[in-house]
Write an enzyme that holds these catalytic residues in place. Sequence first.
Site, PDB file in Angstrom:
ATOM      1  N   CYS A  65       0.851  -1.189   0.000  1.00  0.00           N
ATOM      2  CA  CYS A  65       0.000   0.000   0.000  1.00  0.00           C
ATOM      3  C   CYS A  65       0.890   1.244   0.000  1.00  0.00           C
ATOM      4  CB  CYS A  65      -0.900  -0.020   1.225  1.00  0.00           C
ATOM      5  SG  CYS A  65      -1.929   1.459   1.396  1.00  0.00           S
ATOM      6  N   CYS A  68       0.530   3.066   3.626  1.00  0.00           N
ATOM      7  CA  CYS A  68       0.967   2.538   4.929  1.00  0.00           C
ATOM      8  C   CYS A  68       1.973   1.398   4.854  1.00  0.00           C
ATOM      9  CB  CYS A  68      -0.245   2.093   5.747  1.00  0.00           C
ATOM     10  SG  CYS A  68      -1.045   0.604   5.107  1.00  0.00           S
ATOM     11  N   CYS A 114      -7.198  -1.265   1.496  1.00  0.00           N
ATOM     12  CA  CYS A 114      -6.135  -1.739   2.376  1.00  0.00           C
ATOM     13  C   CYS A 114      -6.772  -1.977   3.736  1.00  0.00           C
ATOM     14  CB  CYS A 114      -5.030  -0.696   2.471  1.00  0.00           C
ATOM     15  SG  CYS A 114      -3.774  -1.104   3.703  1.00  0.00           S
ATOM     16  N   CYS A 117      -5.103   0.665   6.509  1.00  0.00           N
ATOM     17  CA  CYS A 117      -5.361   2.110   6.532  1.00  0.00           C
ATOM     18  C   CYS A 117      -6.624   2.522   5.775  1.00  0.00           C
ATOM     19  CB  CYS A 117      -4.157   2.863   5.988  1.00  0.00           C
ATOM     20  SG  CYS A 117      -3.937   2.719   4.193  1.00  0.00           S
ATOM     21  N   CYS A 137      -8.782  -5.877  -9.375  1.00  0.00           N
ATOM     22  CA  CYS A 137      -8.481  -4.828 -10.335  1.00  0.00           C
ATOM     23  C   CYS A 137      -8.055  -3.597  -9.535  1.00  0.00           C
ATOM     24  CB  CYS A 137      -9.733  -4.545 -11.165  1.00  0.00           C
ATOM     25  SG  CYS A 137      -9.479  -3.407 -12.512  1.00  0.00           S
TER      26      CYS A 137
END
Length: 146
Positions: A65, A68, A114, A117, A137
Amino acid sequence: MLTWNDVINFANNGNPTPREKVVKTDAQWQAMLSDEQYYVTRKKGTERPHSSQSCTLLEPGKYACVCCDNLLFDADEKFDSGTGWPSFTQPATVDAIGYVSDLSHGMQRVEVVCNVCDAHLGHIFPDGPAPSGLRYCVNAAAMKKL
């Protein structure tokens, strides 16, 4: 291996417990991300299709991510779906991704975020390759390659 039924169950009944949670103010997110990263991850935006080489770049590695550093995907699960966005068949771990029912734009979809976060990553569809049949996707702007 996650299946479409697992995804629907998470979206309707709650996500796996993440290892940790990262919470920041909107101003903190905006200060640390590029304009495009902020738009995609914090405002649930979508980058233009085919705007990243990451769609067709199939090389070893891991993807985290951009907000984070939570490990999201392994390149072993990546494939060229031809859609214009990076696509994966499975997350790196069961608790890496959160699933949210999305009824926007007159469609019924499942948003992927995510799980650490809550950054918007993209959507998941049940039209991927065997054996899982899943296609995550994902906006390239929401990830960084490790």
